[in-house]
Write a protein that holds these residues in place. Structure first.
Motif, short mmCIF file in Angstrom:
data_model
loop_
_atom_site.label_atom_id
_atom_site.label_comp_id
_atom_site.label_asym_id
_atom_site.label_seq_id
_atom_site.Cartn_x
_atom_site.Cartn_y
_atom_site.Cartn_z
N ILE A 98 85.99 70.45 -111.53
CA ILE A 98 87.28 69.82 -111.28
C ILE A 98 87.57 68.77 -112.34
CG2 ILE A 98 86.17 68.23 -109.64
CD1 ILE A 98 88.87 67.94 -108.25
N LEU A 99 88.83 68.70 -112.73
CA LEU A 99 89.34 67.67 -113.64
C LEU A 99 90.47 66.92 -112.94
CD1 LEU A 99 90.13 66.36 -116.47
CD2 LEU A 99 91.56 68.40 -116.80
N ILE A 100 90.46 65.60 -113.06
CA ILE A 100 91.60 64.79 -112.59
C ILE A 100 92.04 63.89 -113.74
CG2 ILE A 100 92.44 63.01 -111.02
CD1 ILE A 100 90.59 64.03 -108.89
N VAL A 101 93.32 63.98 -114.07
CA VAL A 101 93.95 63.08 -115.03
C VAL A 101 94.94 62.22 -114.25
CG1 VAL A 101 95.31 62.87 -117.14
CG2 VAL A 101 93.77 64.82 -116.85
N VAL A 102 94.84 60.90 -114.42
CA VAL A 102 95.80 60.00 -113.77
C VAL A 102 96.65 59.34 -114.85
CG1 VAL A 102 96.16 58.02 -112.28
CG2 VAL A 102 94.27 59.59 -111.81
N THR A 103 97.90 59.72 -114.89
CA THR A 103 98.85 59.19 -115.86
C THR A 103 99.48 57.91 -115.31
OG1 THR A 103 99.34 61.42 -116.66
CG2 THR A 103 100.97 59.69 -117.12
N ARG A 104 99.56 56.88 -116.16
CA ARG A 104 100.15 55.62 -115.70
C ARG A 104 101.32 55.20 -116.59
NH1 ARG A 104 98.01 49.49 -116.53
NH2 ARG A 104 99.52 48.44 -115.18
N TYR A 105 102.42 54.88 -115.94
CA TYR A 105 103.56 54.27 -116.61
C TYR A 105 103.63 52.81 -116.16
CZ TYR A 105 105.34 58.80 -118.19
OH TYR A 105 105.49 60.02 -118.81
N PHE A 106 103.47 51.90 -117.09
CA PHE A 106 103.45 50.47 -116.76
C PHE A 106 104.80 50.02 -116.22
CE2 PHE A 106 103.73 45.94 -118.39
CZ PHE A 106 102.88 45.42 -117.42
N GLY A 107 104.76 49.26 -115.12
CA GLY A 107 105.99 48.85 -114.46
C GLY A 107 106.41 47.42 -114.71
N GLY A 108 105.71 46.73 -115.62
CA GLY A 108 106.11 45.37 -115.95
C GLY A 108 105.30 44.28 -115.29
N VAL A 109 104.52 44.64 -114.26
CA VAL A 109 103.70 43.65 -113.56
C VAL A 109 102.22 44.01 -113.77
CG1 VAL A 109 103.09 42.63 -111.34
CG2 VAL A 109 105.46 43.27 -111.81
N LYS A 110 101.46 43.08 -114.33
CA LYS A 110 100.04 43.33 -114.55
C LYS A 110 99.30 43.37 -113.21
CE LYS A 110 99.73 41.46 -119.23
NZ LYS A 110 99.04 40.50 -120.13
N LEU A 111 98.42 44.35 -113.06
CA LEU A 111 97.70 44.52 -111.79
C LEU A 111 96.35 43.82 -111.77
CD1 LEU A 111 98.40 48.33 -111.15
CD2 LEU A 111 99.74 46.35 -110.41
N GLY A 112 95.84 43.43 -112.94
CA GLY A 112 94.51 42.84 -113.00
C GLY A 112 93.45 43.93 -112.90
N THR A 113 92.23 43.60 -113.29
CA THR A 113 91.18 44.63 -113.28
C THR A 113 90.90 45.16 -111.88
OG1 THR A 113 89.48 42.91 -113.20
CG2 THR A 113 90.07 43.77 -115.38
N GLY A 114 90.89 44.27 -110.89
CA GLY A 114 90.65 44.71 -109.52
C GLY A 114 91.77 45.60 -109.01
N GLY A 115 93.00 45.21 -109.30
CA GLY A 115 94.15 46.01 -108.88
C GLY A 115 94.20 47.36 -109.56
N LEU A 116 93.86 47.37 -110.85
CA LEU A 116 93.83 48.64 -111.58
C LEU A 116 92.78 49.58 -111.02
CD1 LEU A 116 94.20 47.73 -115.37
CD2 LEU A 116 95.72 49.19 -114.02
N SER A 117 91.59 49.04 -110.80
CA SER A 117 90.49 49.87 -110.27
C SER A 117 90.88 50.49 -108.94
CB SER A 117 89.23 49.01 -110.09
OG SER A 117 88.76 48.54 -111.33
N LYS A 118 91.46 49.68 -108.07
CA LYS A 118 91.86 50.17 -106.76
C LYS A 118 92.96 51.23 -106.88
CE LYS A 118 93.62 48.59 -102.28
NZ LYS A 118 94.06 47.40 -101.49
N ALA A 119 93.92 50.99 -107.78
CA ALA A 119 95.04 51.92 -107.93
C ALA A 119 94.59 53.27 -108.48
CB ALA A 119 96.09 51.30 -108.85
N TYR A 120 93.70 53.26 -109.47
CA TYR A 120 93.23 54.53 -110.04
C TYR A 120 92.38 55.31 -109.03
CZ TYR A 120 95.02 53.99 -114.77
OH TYR A 120 95.85 53.90 -115.86
N TYR A 121 91.53 54.59 -108.30
CA TYR A 121 90.71 55.26 -107.28
C TYR A 121 91.61 55.87 -106.21
CZ TYR A 121 87.13 56.04 -103.72
OH TYR A 121 86.30 56.61 -102.79
N GLU A 122 92.57 55.09 -105.74
CA GLU A 122 93.46 55.57 -104.68
C GLU A 122 94.32 56.73 -105.17
OE1 GLU A 122 95.31 56.03 -101.05
OE2 GLU A 122 93.48 54.94 -101.59
N SER A 123 94.76 56.67 -106.42
CA SER A 123 95.57 57.75 -106.97
C SER A 123 94.79 59.06 -107.00
CB SER A 123 96.03 57.39 -108.39
OG SER A 123 96.89 58.38 -108.90
N ALA A 124 93.54 58.99 -107.46
CA ALA A 124 92.69 60.19 -107.50
C ALA A 124 92.41 60.70 -106.09
CB ALA A 124 91.38 59.88 -108.22
N LEU A 125 92.16 59.79 -105.17
CA LEU A 125 91.86 60.18 -103.79
C LEU A 125 93.08 60.81 -103.13
CD1 LEU A 125 89.18 59.94 -102.33
CD2 LEU A 125 90.02 57.87 -101.22
#
Length: 205
Positions: A98-125
């Motif tokens: 299996i391959l998962i690619v998560v594409t991100r378009y920046f929305g103007g608000v920085k998420l921070g490393t914790g927020g990014l990690s959570k967002a990418y994990y949740e997106s894949a899940l």
């Protein structure tokens, strides 16, 4: 975490799936694809990056049964916040090929490393939740070489064990290319050796 019932089975996904969601204006587009090799995975990665060429980032992760390969990349995101999180989501479901690619378009608000990690994990899940999981069987290809007089006996055993015959040729001896579950290879060889009175050879492909 899902588990397979024996060592000859593993879980993968049935087909291409895609999911989208927003986090503080940033758009995350997760694409899950069944793949069988590094070459196939890399081709899909190039295709998706071309499709979303204007995206901020396209991190990915893939897991392959052949060679037990695991690969991930952050594609410019802070180290450990993207590819590793996608890989963790895949491994949490015990999936391979299996391959998962998560594409991100920046929305103007920085998420921070914790927020990014959570967002990418949740997106894949999230995309995995939309997938149909399928059980796949580890199989091996073999060549059987034996005197033609034993053909009916060999064929009877193969039919009984539901072994797929891919090619059949007759020369001085019968030559059969078969595809068989790894779970029954040892048993099958013993049965064939017995029926052919030891006059059978096995070669890997």
């Amino acid at each position: 975490m899902k588990e397979t019932k024996n060592q000859s089975d593993y879980l993968s996904i049935k087909e291409f799936k895609r999911d989208k969601f927003l986090v503080k204006g940033s758009k995350f587009i997760a694409t899950a694809i069944p793949v069988g090799s590094e070459e196939e995975a890399e081709l899909w990665i190039k295709k998706i990056k071309k499709e979303f060429h204007d995206a901020t980032h396209n991190p990915y992760a893939y897991v392959l049964r052949q060679g037990e390969i695991q690969k991930s990349t952050d594609d410019g995101e802070p180290s450990g916040t993207a590819g590793r999180q996608i890989l963790s989501a895949i491994l949490s479901q015990n999936l391979k090929d299996i391959l998962i690619v998560v594409t991100r378009y920046f929305g103007g608000v920085k998420l921070g490393t914790g927020g990014l990690s959570k967002a990418y994990y949740e997106s894949a899940l999230r995309v995995l939740r939309s997938c149909v999981f399928i059980k796949k069987e580890l199989r091996e290809e073999l060549v059987l070489l034996f005197p033609k007089k034993y053909f009916d006996r060999v064929q009877m055993i193969l039919n009984k064990e539901k072994v797929k015959v891919k090619k059949l040729a007759f020369g001085d001896r019968a030559r059969m290319e078969i595809e068989v579950s790894k779970e029954i290879i040892s048993k099958l060889k013993d049965e064939l050796m017995n029926k052919a009175r030891g006059e059978i050879e096995f070669e890997g492909i």
